[in-house]
Design an enzyme around this catalytic site. Structure first.
Site, mmCIF file in Angstrom:
data_model
loop_
_atom_site.group_PDB
_atom_site.id
_atom_site.type_symbol
_atom_site.label_atom_id
_atom_site.label_comp_id
_atom_site.label_asym_id
_atom_site.label_seq_id
_atom_site.Cartn_x
_atom_site.Cartn_y
_atom_site.Cartn_z
ATOM 1 N N LEU A 52 -59.376 15.490 29.471
ATOM 2 C CA LEU A 52 -60.354 16.474 29.934
ATOM 3 C C LEU A 52 -61.788 16.028 29.656
ATOM 4 C CD1 LEU A 52 -58.852 19.863 28.707
ATOM 5 C CD2 LEU A 52 -59.273 19.196 31.068
ATOM 6 N N TYR A 139 -56.278 25.831 14.618
ATOM 7 C CA TYR A 139 -55.734 25.969 15.972
ATOM 8 C C TYR A 139 -56.190 27.303 16.576
ATOM 9 C CZ TYR A 139 -52.406 27.216 19.590
ATOM 10 O OH TYR A 139 -51.843 27.656 20.763
ATOM 11 N N HIS A 186 -41.114 23.659 16.287
ATOM 12 C CA HIS A 186 -40.836 25.039 16.696
ATOM 13 C C HIS A 186 -39.423 25.479 16.336
ATOM 14 C CE1 HIS A 186 -44.278 23.916 19.202
ATOM 15 N NE2 HIS A 186 -44.626 25.175 19.022
ATOM 16 N N GLY A 280 -50.123 28.864 6.733
ATOM 17 C CA GLY A 280 -50.727 29.381 7.970
ATOM 18 C C GLY A 280 -49.835 30.307 8.783
HETATM 19 N N1 UFG Z 1 -39.626 28.416 11.191
HETATM 20 C C1 UFG Z 1 -38.655 28.173 10.216
HETATM 21 N N2 UFG Z 1 -38.101 26.939 10.168
HETATM 22 C C2 UFG Z 1 -38.418 25.950 11.039
HETATM 23 C C3 UFG Z 1 -39.392 26.206 12.044
HETATM 24 C C4 UFG Z 1 -39.984 27.461 12.089
HETATM 25 O O1 UFG Z 1 -38.347 29.043 9.404
HETATM 26 O O2 UFG Z 1 -37.861 24.830 10.920
HETATM 27 C C5 UFG Z 1 -40.243 29.753 11.253
HETATM 28 C C6 UFG Z 1 -41.747 29.702 11.065
HETATM 29 O O3 UFG Z 1 -42.071 29.695 9.693
HETATM 30 C C7 UFG Z 1 -42.176 30.974 11.796
HETATM 31 C C8 UFG Z 1 -41.158 31.112 12.923
HETATM 32 O O4 UFG Z 1 -40.055 30.281 12.545
HETATM 33 O O5 UFG Z 1 -42.045 32.060 10.934
HETATM 34 C C9 UFG Z 1 -41.706 30.654 14.259
HETATM 35 O O6 UFG Z 1 -42.257 29.340 14.090
HETATM 36 P P1 UFG Z 1 -42.713 28.435 15.321
HETATM 37 O O7 UFG Z 1 -43.257 27.163 14.744
HETATM 38 O O8 UFG Z 1 -41.631 28.322 16.319
HETATM 39 O O9 UFG Z 1 -43.867 29.275 16.004
HETATM 40 P P2 UFG Z 1 -45.228 29.866 15.388
HETATM 41 O O10 UFG Z 1 -45.041 31.342 15.293
HETATM 42 O O11 UFG Z 1 -45.668 29.160 14.172
HETATM 43 O O12 UFG Z 1 -46.288 29.411 16.461
HETATM 44 C C10 UFG Z 1 -46.118 29.600 17.822
HETATM 45 C C11 UFG Z 1 -46.822 28.492 18.574
HETATM 46 C C12 UFG Z 1 -48.283 28.553 18.350
HETATM 47 C C13 UFG Z 1 -48.794 29.918 18.637
HETATM 48 C C14 UFG Z 1 -48.025 30.950 17.880
HETATM 49 C C15 UFG Z 1 -48.447 32.340 18.256
HETATM 50 O O13 UFG Z 1 -46.339 27.242 18.130
HETATM 51 O O14 UFG Z 1 -48.905 27.634 19.193
HETATM 52 O O15 UFG Z 1 -46.641 30.816 18.163
HETATM 53 O O16 UFG Z 1 -47.645 33.288 17.634
HETATM 54 F F1 UFG Z 1 -50.074 30.016 18.294
#
Ligand code: UFG
Length: 320
Positions: A52, A139, A186, A280
């Protein structure tokens, strides 16, 4: 329409490209392939490999475009904590360059991928669009800054029209596409890899949150329903206005509940280990979907089980 899709080789972007091509639009993708995959881009779209922040690349994709779907961004929360400058440079710098390019080429319409991460730890649940935005990681800060840039651009350019979609947790896939990040962070892809025996165990990041079972709660939206929200957003753009919508189902699932659904739907057993909280992570995020339902007429038709099934099918097919 002629539509430019930034980040069209990524997980969500590639699903949007497929849908736009399917609806008969002419699609140009701009992607630097830093996290995206060339093979994920629908062959009927034109892929320009570029950043970009590269003016020449923008000048190749933007002329004659009717609208932009802006997905391109770095989006791993933990990485953003370690590399704030890189996140600001890529996400905010990239959006400044994109908006300048759009002004240069008279392109006025944009649908922007924002995130629930702009809310930080919400004061109240469910989260409405007018909730206070106070991100707790770089982020989220970059996405909030990008939202502000769009709002200011709409004041400066009365012909400019934007829709901000604040995604909650996007899951699942369309047939033939899949979610692929390197490394994967994720929840659902990691869980399915554990179920497939590709990981020794699944780790639950934190079991001491103030939630009913102690694990984090999220609002999971199927990527195909999310793409439908983009189609509606494109049809509801108004010059001089920035509209903002949360995109989630309005129902929260805890990490433990998602683990149970994956066990049941895959029929696989795998080891689940308690681990420390991840930096975070807000305890609980789920939306009030009233605004997008009422103003855009968005009606999601898939649930978490559908997302799990679609992603499991994609993973098992990819391993054949
Ligand atoms: N989690 C686990 N173990 C893992 C991976 C994730 O327990 O191996 C938990 C995380 O701690 C969290 C939940 O699963 O509580 C969801 O985690 P994700 O990483 O799948 O998603 P996030 O909620 O952290 O983040 C996602 C996107 C971001 C966005 C956010 C908005 O990755 O870009 O949702 O809610 F900003």
């Amino acid at each position: 329409m002629r539509i430019v899709v930034t980040g069209g080789a990524g997980y969500i972007g590639s699903h949007a490209v497929r849908a736009m091509v399917g609806a008969g639009h002419e699609v140009r993708v701009l992607d630097n392939l830093s996290t995206g995959h060339r093979a994920a881009v629908d062959p009927a779209a034109t892929l320009v490999e570029g950043d970009l922040r590269d003016r020449d690349a923008l000048d190749r994709v933007l002329p004659g475009a009717d609208a932009v779907l802006h997905f391109a961004a770095r989006s791993v929360v933990a990485e953003s904590v370690r590399q704030p400058l890189g996140y600001w440079d890529n996400n905010v710098g990239g959006t400044i360059a994109l908006l300048a390019g759009m002004a240069r080429h008279g392109v006025d319409r944009i649908v922007f991928s924002s995130t629930a991460a702009t809310y930080g730890v919400p004061d109240a649940l469910p989260i409405r669009e007018d909730a206070r935005q106070a991100p707790i990681n770089p982020y989220g800060s970059t996405k909030l800054a990008m939202e502000q840039l769009l709002a200011e651009q709409a004041v400066a350019r009365p012909t400019f029209a934007a829709c901000v979609l604040r995604y909650f947790n996007v899951v699942g896939c369309a047939p033939g596409l899949m979610e692929r990040h390197e490394p994967e962070t994720h929840l659902l892809p990691i869980l399915l890899q554990a179920a497939a025996g590709l990981r020794p165990a699944f780790q639950v990041f934190g079991e001491d949150y103030a939630t009913p079972d102690g694990t984090c709660i999220r609002d999971y939206v199927h990527v195909e329903d999310l793409v439908d929200a983009h189609v509606l957003a494109l049809a509801h753009l108004h010059p001089g206005r920035v509209s903002t919508y949360n995109v989630g189902l309005g129902r929260g699932f805890s990490v433990r509940e998602v683990v149970d659904r994956v066990r049941e739907l895959t029929g696989r057993t795998f080891e689940v280990r308690a681990a420390a909280r991840r930096e975070g992570d807000p305890p609980s995020l789920f939306t009030d979907p009233a605004r997008i339902r009422e103003e855009l007429g968005w009606r999601p038709t898939r649930d978490l089980d559908d997302a799990i099934r679609s992603a499991w099918t994609a993973l098992t097919e990819a391993r054949r």
